[in-house]
Design a protein around this motif. Structure first.
Motif, mmCIF file in Angstrom:
data_model
loop_
_atom_site.group_PDB
_atom_site.id
_atom_site.type_symbol
_atom_site.label_atom_id
_atom_site.label_comp_id
_atom_site.label_asym_id
_atom_site.label_seq_id
_atom_site.Cartn_x
_atom_site.Cartn_y
_atom_site.Cartn_z
ATOM 1 N N GLN A 1 -7.532 2.414 4.268
ATOM 2 C CA GLN A 1 -6.128 2.971 3.803
ATOM 3 C C GLN A 1 -5.592 3.990 4.486
ATOM 4 O O GLN A 1 -4.889 3.540 5.377
ATOM 5 N N HIS B 1 -6.499 7.661 -2.015
ATOM 6 C CA HIS B 1 -6.754 7.016 -1.373
ATOM 7 C C HIS B 1 -7.760 6.779 -1.078
ATOM 8 O O HIS B 1 -8.341 7.436 -1.129
ATOM 9 N N LEU C 1 0.947 -1.586 0.065
ATOM 10 C CA LEU C 1 0.074 -0.030 0.120
ATOM 11 C C LEU C 1 0.955 1.538 -0.223
ATOM 12 O O LEU C 1 1.475 1.410 1.266
#
Length: 388
Positions: free
Chosen positions: A370, A366, A40
């Motif tokens: 997240q 995003h 991520l």
């Protein structure tokens, strides 16, 4: 006598300053694959999430089918295609300026503008924390070069007193390593009082800032009278590649005639200009991207402060976590990566000695979930670095 490159490299390794290129195995986006590892990512400048947008991709594909791939020649020979011209006109309209000129990179745009406007006998005054391309441009121009204290209008005023010839004041709009904004209203007032021109590189401001994404100049309500030379890059919030300079008719014609980085470079692929025309349309019409990004920024700052992290004064998607020591910054980055989160450690000479940091960058792509995952990982990893 020979170049002792091995010793130079060894010294950089020993100082925890050695840089390596991560290999991206996926398109840009929040979830990426780097060196084979799914991560991520919070380190891209794709602020509005347009770099992998399906409509932008389709515009690039259609552009390549119609216009081919290569630019073929410089703009002044036979490389200035219809899409390049249409994009320049759209960028001029977007910035509210008479003309815009397209460049292949932001570095080139900055080198071109500064070196075409000032030379021997002139003066260029730059913020101490300006991007490397602006500093290089000032040094290469041959003009008298001086740096004023960061964002300090009084420091600029004192240097303007000693300026000779044509004087150009140069600043980033958003400072790329700190994320803070240039104090443009005061800097422009001081410059105008001395008859100096102001050049702003708003690479990181276009898209996130301003009611319509028009960047710091729009946010502060400034015009051509205040900022005579406005530079933007297209590889960040626009999600494509290249850069532009916007300004008066006379400025753009001067760059076409005298800016060596413009004259002696092959134009960018026309299809990239087609893609940018679509991304500009999305940047302007989809205001929800800026609104979502603003919410993410506010939540990150709230969460990071609760953890006890040292943040910098940034209202932008660039949210540096100040660590200080390069080795500790690298350690925190590594701990986050072990948890599947990618945040780059920024060390000298990119930033001043003793100010190594993790540079978190947020994107409209995003999700809130997240972002919470990032905050949870920071809460878990930070004590191990703080107490080391």
């Amino acid at each position: 006598m020979s170049f002792d490159l091995q010793s130079r490299l060894a010294e950089r390794r020993a100082a925890h300053l050695y840089r390596q290129r991560p290999l991206l195995d996926s398109p840009q986006g929040p979830e990426v694959v780097v060196d084979g590892q799914p991560l991520l990512a919070f380190c891209s400048n794709d602020y509005l999430g347009l770099a992998n947008h399906p409509e932008v991709i389709r515009a690039l594909q259609r552009g390549a089918e119609q216009w081919g791939v290569g630019g073929g020649a410089s703009h002044l020979v036979i490389g200035h295609s219809g899409p390049h011209h249409a994009l320049e006109e759209a960028l001029a309209e977007f910035t509210g300026r008479p003309r815009a000129l397209l460049f292949s990179t932001g570095y080139m745009a900055n080198l071109a503008a500064v070196t075409a406007l000032v030379g021997q006998g002139d003066t260029v005054l730059e913020d101490r924390l300006n991007h490397a391309s602006l500093l290089d441009a000032g040094l290469l121009s041959g003009a008298r070069f001086s740096r004023y204290l960061h964002n300090d209008a009084a420091s600029l005023a004192s240097r303007l007193e000693k300026a000779t010839g044509n004087t150009l004041v140069v600043t980033d709009g958003v400072f790329s390593m700190d994320g803070d904004l240039a104090d443009l209203p005061n800097l422009c007032t001081v410059a105008k009082a001395k008859g100096a021109w102001v050049m702003v590189d708003d690479a990181h401001g276009f898209g996130p800032l301003g009611a319509n994404g028009g960047g710091i100049v729009e946010q502060f309500g400034l015009g051509l009278d205040d900022v005579q030379v406005l530079v933007g890059t297209l590889g960040k919030a626009f999600g494509t590649a290249g850069a532009f300079v916007a300004g008066s008719e006379e400025l753009i014609e001067t760059l076409i005639q005298f800016a060596r980085p413009y004259i002696y470079t092959t134009s960018q692929p026309p299809a990239v200009a087609c893609a940018t025309l679509k991304s500009l349309e999305l940047l302007r019409s989809e205001g929800w991207r800026r609104e979502h990004l603003a919410r993410l920024i506010a939540r990150f700052r709230e969460g990071a402060e609760a953890i006890g992290l040292a943040l910098m004064d940034s209202p932008t998607p660039i949210q540096p976590i100040l660590i200080g020591d390069s080795e500790r910054a690298m350690k925190l980055s590594a701990l986050l990566k072990a948890r599947g989160i990618l945040v780059g450690a920024i060390r000298p000479p990119t930033v001043p000695a003793g100010s190594a940091r993790l540079r978190v960058t947020l994107s409209a792509a995003h999700s809130e979930a997240q972002l919470e995952r990032l905050l949870e990982a920071l809460a878990a990893c930070w004590p191990e670095v703080r107490d080391a």
